[in-house]
Design a protein around this motif. Structure first.
Motif, mmCIF file in Angstrom:
data_model
loop_
_atom_site.group_PDB
_atom_site.id
_atom_site.type_symbol
_atom_site.label_atom_id
_atom_site.label_comp_id
_atom_site.label_asym_id
_atom_site.label_seq_id
_atom_site.Cartn_x
_atom_site.Cartn_y
_atom_site.Cartn_z
ATOM 1 N N LYS A 24 0.959 -1.001 -0.646
ATOM 2 C CA LYS A 24 0.417 0.056 0.374
ATOM 3 C C LYS A 24 0.950 1.352 0.010
ATOM 4 O O LYS A 24 0.994 2.283 -1.247
ATOM 5 N N LEU A 25 2.088 1.411 0.968
ATOM 6 C CA LEU A 25 2.632 2.866 0.898
ATOM 7 C C LEU A 25 3.815 2.595 -0.438
ATOM 8 O O LEU A 25 3.723 3.916 -0.837
ATOM 9 N N LEU A 26 4.036 1.315 -0.961
ATOM 10 C CA LEU A 26 4.704 1.827 -2.303
ATOM 11 C C LEU A 26 3.595 2.349 -3.247
ATOM 12 O O LEU A 26 4.694 3.305 -4.255
ATOM 13 N N ASP A 27 2.512 1.502 -3.706
ATOM 14 C CA ASP A 27 1.760 2.680 -4.843
ATOM 15 C C ASP A 27 1.200 3.469 -4.257
ATOM 16 O O ASP A 27 0.853 4.198 -5.311
ATOM 17 N N SER A 28 1.359 4.017 -2.929
ATOM 18 C CA SER A 28 1.349 5.280 -2.940
ATOM 19 C C SER A 28 1.752 6.937 -2.950
ATOM 20 O O SER A 28 1.411 7.679 -3.132
ATOM 21 N N GLY A 29 2.476 5.580 -3.147
ATOM 22 C CA GLY A 29 3.852 6.872 -3.627
ATOM 23 C C GLY A 29 4.596 7.178 -1.965
ATOM 24 O O GLY A 29 4.863 8.489 -1.619
ATOM 25 N N ALA A 30 4.360 7.492 -1.000
ATOM 26 C CA ALA A 30 4.267 7.277 0.629
ATOM 27 C C ALA A 30 5.772 7.346 0.779
ATOM 28 O O ALA A 30 6.398 6.717 0.853
ATOM 29 N N GLU A 31 5.994 8.312 1.247
ATOM 30 C CA GLU A 31 7.774 8.471 1.871
ATOM 31 C C GLU A 31 7.599 7.521 3.245
ATOM 32 O O GLU A 31 6.588 7.900 4.394
ATOM 33 N N PHE A 32 8.666 6.879 3.031
ATOM 34 C CA PHE A 32 8.910 6.017 4.493
ATOM 35 C C PHE A 32 9.837 4.513 4.683
ATOM 36 O O PHE A 32 10.296 4.439 3.690
ATOM 37 N N THR A 33 10.424 4.803 5.556
ATOM 38 C CA THR A 33 11.613 4.369 6.676
ATOM 39 C C THR A 33 11.292 2.907 6.455
ATOM 40 O O THR A 33 10.455 2.791 7.420
ATOM 41 N N LEU A 34 12.225 2.034 7.002
ATOM 42 C CA LEU A 34 12.236 1.039 6.862
ATOM 43 C C LEU A 34 13.249 0.867 8.713
ATOM 44 O O LEU A 34 14.358 0.780 8.208
ATOM 45 N N PRO A 35 12.414 0.519 9.271
ATOM 46 C CA PRO A 35 13.214 0.035 10.690
ATOM 47 C C PRO A 35 14.436 -0.279 10.691
ATOM 48 O O PRO A 35 14.252 -1.683 9.880
ATOM 49 N N SER A 36 14.996 -0.450 11.462
ATOM 50 C CA SER A 36 16.643 -1.794 11.509
ATOM 51 C C SER A 36 16.267 -2.587 12.155
ATOM 52 O O SER A 36 17.153 -4.315 12.215
ATOM 53 N N ASP A 37 14.955 -2.863 12.579
ATOM 54 C CA ASP A 37 14.698 -4.542 12.876
ATOM 55 C C ASP A 37 13.904 -5.075 12.204
ATOM 56 O O ASP A 37 13.097 -6.323 12.262
ATOM 57 N N VAL A 38 14.091 -4.386 10.843
ATOM 58 C CA VAL A 38 12.696 -5.072 10.042
ATOM 59 C C VAL A 38 13.378 -6.383 9.570
ATOM 60 O O VAL A 38 13.021 -7.253 8.291
ATOM 61 N N ALA A 39 13.905 -7.249 9.562
ATOM 62 C CA ALA A 39 15.532 -8.004 8.464
ATOM 63 C C ALA A 39 14.714 -9.137 8.856
ATOM 64 O O ALA A 39 14.494 -10.126 8.529
ATOM 65 N N PRO A 40 14.472 -8.879 10.624
ATOM 66 C CA PRO A 40 14.423 -10.895 10.932
ATOM 67 C C PRO A 40 12.255 -11.190 9.859
ATOM 68 O O PRO A 40 11.926 -12.274 9.495
ATOM 69 N N LEU A 41 11.426 -10.246 10.173
ATOM 70 C CA LEU A 41 10.583 -10.072 8.976
ATOM 71 C C LEU A 41 10.203 -10.567 7.872
ATOM 72 O O LEU A 41 9.713 -11.619 6.932
ATOM 73 N N LEU A 42 11.367 -9.619 7.517
ATOM 74 C CA LEU A 42 11.317 -9.965 5.812
ATOM 75 C C LEU A 42 12.272 -11.317 5.797
ATOM 76 O O LEU A 42 11.791 -12.124 4.355
ATOM 77 N N ARG A 43 13.090 -11.271 6.555
ATOM 78 C CA ARG A 43 13.449 -12.812 5.691
ATOM 79 C C ARG A 43 12.561 -14.125 6.488
ATOM 80 O O ARG A 43 12.517 -14.592 5.222
ATOM 81 N N PHE A 44 11.706 -13.656 7.148
ATOM 82 C CA PHE A 44 10.961 -14.957 6.853
ATOM 83 C C PHE A 44 9.992 -14.625 5.897
ATOM 84 O O PHE A 44 9.143 -15.687 5.877
ATOM 85 N N ALA A 45 9.345 -13.547 5.805
ATOM 86 C CA ALA A 45 8.380 -14.248 4.463
ATOM 87 C C ALA A 45 9.232 -14.667 3.043
ATOM 88 O O ALA A 45 8.566 -15.264 2.499
ATOM 89 N N LEU A 46 10.210 -14.756 3.280
ATOM 90 C CA LEU A 46 11.659 -14.679 1.823
ATOM 91 C C LEU A 46 11.312 -16.819 2.114
ATOM 92 O O LEU A 46 11.438 -17.079 0.867
ATOM 93 N N GLN A 47 11.589 -16.509 3.621
ATOM 94 C CA GLN A 47 12.240 -18.337 3.843
ATOM 95 C C GLN A 47 10.269 -19.292 3.819
ATOM 96 O O GLN A 47 10.807 -19.802 2.996
ATOM 97 N N GLN A 48 9.463 -18.081 3.803
ATOM 98 C CA GLN A 48 8.047 -19.190 3.596
ATOM 99 C C GLN A 48 7.505 -18.898 2.650
ATOM 100 O O GLN A 48 6.429 -18.762 2.397
ATOM 101 N N SER A 49 7.855 -18.781 1.771
ATOM 102 C CA SER A 49 7.639 -18.211 0.090
ATOM 103 C C SER A 49 5.782 -17.138 0.260
ATOM 104 O O SER A 49 4.923 -17.651 0.075
ATOM 105 N N ILE A 50 5.604 -16.126 1.112
ATOM 106 C CA ILE A 50 4.946 -15.454 1.799
ATOM 107 C C ILE A 50 4.609 -14.371 0.804
ATOM 108 O O ILE A 50 5.375 -13.990 0.555
ATOM 109 N N GLN A 51 3.117 -14.810 -0.274
ATOM 110 C CA GLN A 51 3.079 -13.603 -1.064
ATOM 111 C C GLN A 51 1.728 -13.552 -1.157
ATOM 112 O O GLN A 51 0.605 -13.326 -0.230
ATOM 113 N N ILE A 52 1.430 -11.565 -1.442
ATOM 114 C CA ILE A 52 -0.208 -11.389 -1.983
ATOM 115 C C ILE A 52 -0.176 -11.084 -3.051
ATOM 116 O O ILE A 52 0.474 -10.125 -3.844
ATOM 117 N N GLY A 53 -0.326 -11.742 -3.849
ATOM 118 C CA GLY A 53 -1.263 -11.691 -4.903
ATOM 119 C C GLY A 53 -0.255 -11.647 -5.925
ATOM 120 O O GLY A 53 0.801 -12.116 -5.851
#
Length: 764
Positions: free
Chosen positions: A476-505
């Motif tokens: 949603k944030l990417l599509d809206s063009g909103a400016e945002f930053t990722l916190p330093s603790d985002v890696a575990p969450l995104l790594r889990f998404a990659l490892q579990q093959s989690i997709q949204i459409g």
């Protein structure tokens, strides 16, 4: 139309006693009250002078108030009492004796002509003639009604007489009818009740409703049920208590609080109480507003004992509109307490809905209590309703505190709750998925850090749902063009998404996020990700990163590739990962990285690495490496021999000729055929080169000859020139055309003919 004075007389007797009421009424008395006091003085006390004075006051007060109807009644009553005193107003004298006698006779003729009529309906239809004769025949009608009017033993119909009296609609004739109901003769009473259908006879019908004669009671009850006067409510409540649907329907329309009292009465039959609540469908919604709390209480008290009654009370309460203004201030606190006290799993979600209708601030309290009941009991009733209410409670944009509060509730949902289809969705999902998805859509860029901070506390059973919702937020944030930053603790969450093959459409944001924020550390995770995670979208983004910073990408991929190659055996996904990761490796460094991985690779991985080397698109230096490692291909990956030979053929790798020479003699037919095909490519290439060189040499000789012949065109010897022209024609020497054209200027016909023939041959 006149109205009965009897109920007012009874009230006056109770209020003032039987003593004289002839004193002047206070100024605050209404015209109607003065009129009723006058009637009391006239009829009960026989105080005609006092009655006259009260009637005069009533007439004056009514005229002052603009009440013409009451003024007319008071004037008529005054004339009547004057007549009774022998002092009628001049100009309004009663008919003379002869005329009165004539009217009496005509009335008797009509009455005795209709004497067989014995029912109210027919009587009302035939009494019109008597009504036309006017109130002067009231005495005759009274006699006929009581049965004292007879001719030669024949008796007039009391039904016709009663109908005529009712049809005249004067205070006197109404009074005669009402007085006649005191008769001990049931026929007289039945005749009176049969015509007393107008609202002014309501009090009379209330008396008749308790008559000892059943048919009279029935007539009176029918009239009362057709009225809208709330004075009938007490009587109709008695009918309703005996199970009368008609009575309940009347109460629903005119006195719903009495109907509710029946539903609350535990001494009544259960089915009658239920029917009373069902009849609330006929009530005016505005009348239900003050009854909401009592209906909610019925739901609470009967949720366990009588679900049918609780359900009927729920439906009845649903007809009540939202509390507003003064009613809201007065009634909402008690209603909230009652709804919050409903702890039945069958009705607590309904209670939340009623709190929502009334815009109660306690709705979330009720929601959380309902959630906790289901969590602790294992009962999953109405989960779809809870999802709906959660979405109503959550605003379109949540603040951080609200996000943390609701995310914690979502994560507390038991993992064994079944999937549901919520009201606002066509998909099937679990409770926490719906709630987390809504939080994702309602979160802003400011809440990204709140999502990542909560990750450590997310139960394993809810991590997939939580990660999918987080990816939706990023999308949603990417599509809206909103400016945002990722916190330093985002890696575990995104790594889990990659490892579990989690997709949204079809538009997974992972690749774009990795590229936008240059999350090189996550690239190594791709080696362990399931195959379906690695798609063209992520591939494009990794390639883009490689263009920006190839060394960083190489460094990030190195560890993942090394880990894969170190495994003693590889799964299909592992093999695919090796192919995929080398495919996205910056090409300039691909072969060097492959050599590095090959050096420390486990035996079980080497055959796959060789296949990667043969099949992936690598720089030209790969071909030299293939020649070097061809023995390894023969030993570890024999099925790669043919593809490797084909690589040699496409690249015309001269260093591979010894390998090709050997493989042409291979006993393996497929390998031999592949080698022959590659050898043919080399042969064709050599032949093409030789042919080109020969052609090039011939072209060079021809060009020299044409140049020499062109020089001869300037020779002074005519025969030399003619020979050169013919030779140039044979060679089709287009470069000589300008010189040939110039020769046409000479005055030599033979030469001109030869030149023209040469030009035609060359195509000039």
């Amino acid at each position: 139309m006149n109205y009965s004075l009897l109920p007012s007389l009874a009230l006056a007797l109770l209020a003032f006693g039987a003593h004289s009421q002839t004193q002047t009424a206070p100024a605050t008395q209404t015209p109607r009250a003065l009129l009723e006091r006058g009637a009391l003085a006239e009829e009960q006390q026989r105080d005609f002078a006092g009655a006259q004075k009260l009637y005069e006051q009533a007439e004056a007060a009514a005229k002052a108030a603009g009440d013409t109807k009451t003024a007319a009644e008071a004037s008529a009553a005054k004339e009547r009492v004057l007549a009774r005193q022998g002092a009628a107003t001049p100009g309004l004298a009663r008919p003379d004796q002869a005329l009165q006698e004539q009217l009496r006779q005509r009335a008797m003729d009509v009455l005795f002509g209709l004497r067989s009529v014995n029912d109210g309906l027919t009587a009302r239809g035939n009494a019109g003639q008597l009504v036309d004769l006017g109130p002067e025949i009231a005495g005759v009608l009274e006699e006929a009604l009581h049965g004292t009017l007879k001719i030669r033993g024949d008796q007039a119909s009391p039904f016709v007489a009663a109908a005529a009296l009712a049809g005249m609609e004067t205070a006197d004739t109404d009074r005669l009818l009402i007085r006649a109901f005191d008769s001990p003769d049931p026929i007289v009473r039945k005749a009176v009740v049969g015509v007393a259908k107008a609202p002014r006879f309501l009090e009379l019908n209330l008396r008749a409703a308790s008559d000892p004669v059943a048919s009279i009671r029935a007539d009176a009850a029918a009239m009362l049920l057709n009225s809208s006067d709330v004075r009938a409510a007490e009587f109709i409540s008695k009918l309703a208590r005996d199970g009368s649907n008609t009575g309940m329907n009347w109460l629903a329309k005119h006195a719903p609080e009495r109907l509710l009292a029946l539903a609350e009465d535990t001494d009544l039959k259960r089915e009658w109480r239920e029917e009373a609540l069902v009849q609330f469908k006929n009530a005016n919604s505005a009348q239900l507003t003050p009854l909401q709390t009592r209906l909610a209480r019925l739901v609470r008290l009967n949720a366990g004992a009588s679900k049918a009654i609780a359900e009927a009370a729920r439906k009845a309460a649903n007809g009540a509109p939202e509390l507003k203004d003064a009613q809201r201030e007065a009634l909402l606190p008690e209603l909230e307490r009652e709804l919050l006290a409903i702890d039945s799993l069958d009705f607590d979600s309904w209670a939340i809905g009623r709190l929502q209708v009334n815009a109660s601030s306690r709705m979330e309290d009720a929601f959380r209590a309902a959630f906790e009941r289901r969590r602790s009991s294992g009962n999953t009733t109405d989960l779809d309703d809870l999802v709906y209410f959660a979405e109503r409670l959550l605003s379109e944009r949540v603040d951080t505190a609200q996000f943390e509060r609701w995310a914690a509730l979502a994560l507390a949902a038991p993992s064994n709750w079944p999937s549901i289809t919520a009201h606002s969705s066509s998909r099937t999902a679990r409770f926490e998925e719906y709630l987390l998805d809504h939080l994702a859509f309602a979160s802003s860029a400011a809440q990204v850090s709140a999502w990542t901070a909560l990750w450590a506390r997310v139960p394993d059973t809810h991590r997939v749902a939580y990660t999918r919702a987080f990816l939706q937020l990023l999308r949603k944030l990417l599509d809206s063009g909103a400016e945002f930053t990722l916190p330093s603790d985002v890696a575990p969450l995104l790594r889990f998404a990659l490892q579990q093959s989690i997709q949204i459409g079809s538009r997974n944001p992972l690749g774009e996020v990795i590229a936008r924020f240059e999350l090189y550390d996550l690239l190594g995770t791709l080696a362990a990700a399931p195959r379906k995670t690695r798609g063209s979208e992520i591939e494009r983004n990794v390639v883009e990163l490689g263009k920006r910073n190839p060394q960083a990408v190489i460094q990030a991929l190195r560890s993942g590739l090394a880990a894969l190659a170190a495994q003693p055996s590889l799964s299909d996904d592992n093999e695919h990962a090796l192919f995929w990761l080398f495919a996205v490796t910056p090409q300039a460094s691909a072969v060097a990285l492959w050599r590095e991985i090959w050096k420390d690779a486990a035996p079980g991985a080497r055959s796959t690495l060789l296949a990667v080397l043969v099949q992936n698109e690598f720089p030209a230096e790969r071909d030299t490496l293939l020649v070097e490692l061809y023995p390894q291909i023969e030993a570890l990956a024999p099925d790669m021999r043919n593809p490797a030979l084909n690589r040699f053929g496409w690249g015309l790798v001269e260093a591979a000729l010894p390998i090709l020479e050997r493989e042409i003699r291979s006993p393996d037919g497929a390998v031999r055929a592949a080698a022959m095909e590659v050898a043919n490519k080399f042969r064709l290439h050599r032949e093409a080169v030789a042919e080109f060189e020969a052609w090039r040499k011939a072209v060079t000789v021809e060009e020299t000859t044409i140049a020499e012949l062109s020089k001869l065109l300037d020779n002074r010897n005519r025969d030399v020139v003619l020979g050169a022209v013919k030779a140039l024609a044979i060679l089709r020497a287009r470069p000589a055309l300008p010189a040939l054209v110039k020769l046409l200027e000479r005055e030599d016909k033979e030469l001109q003919a030869a030149v023209k023939a040469a030009i035609d041959t060359i195509g000039g």
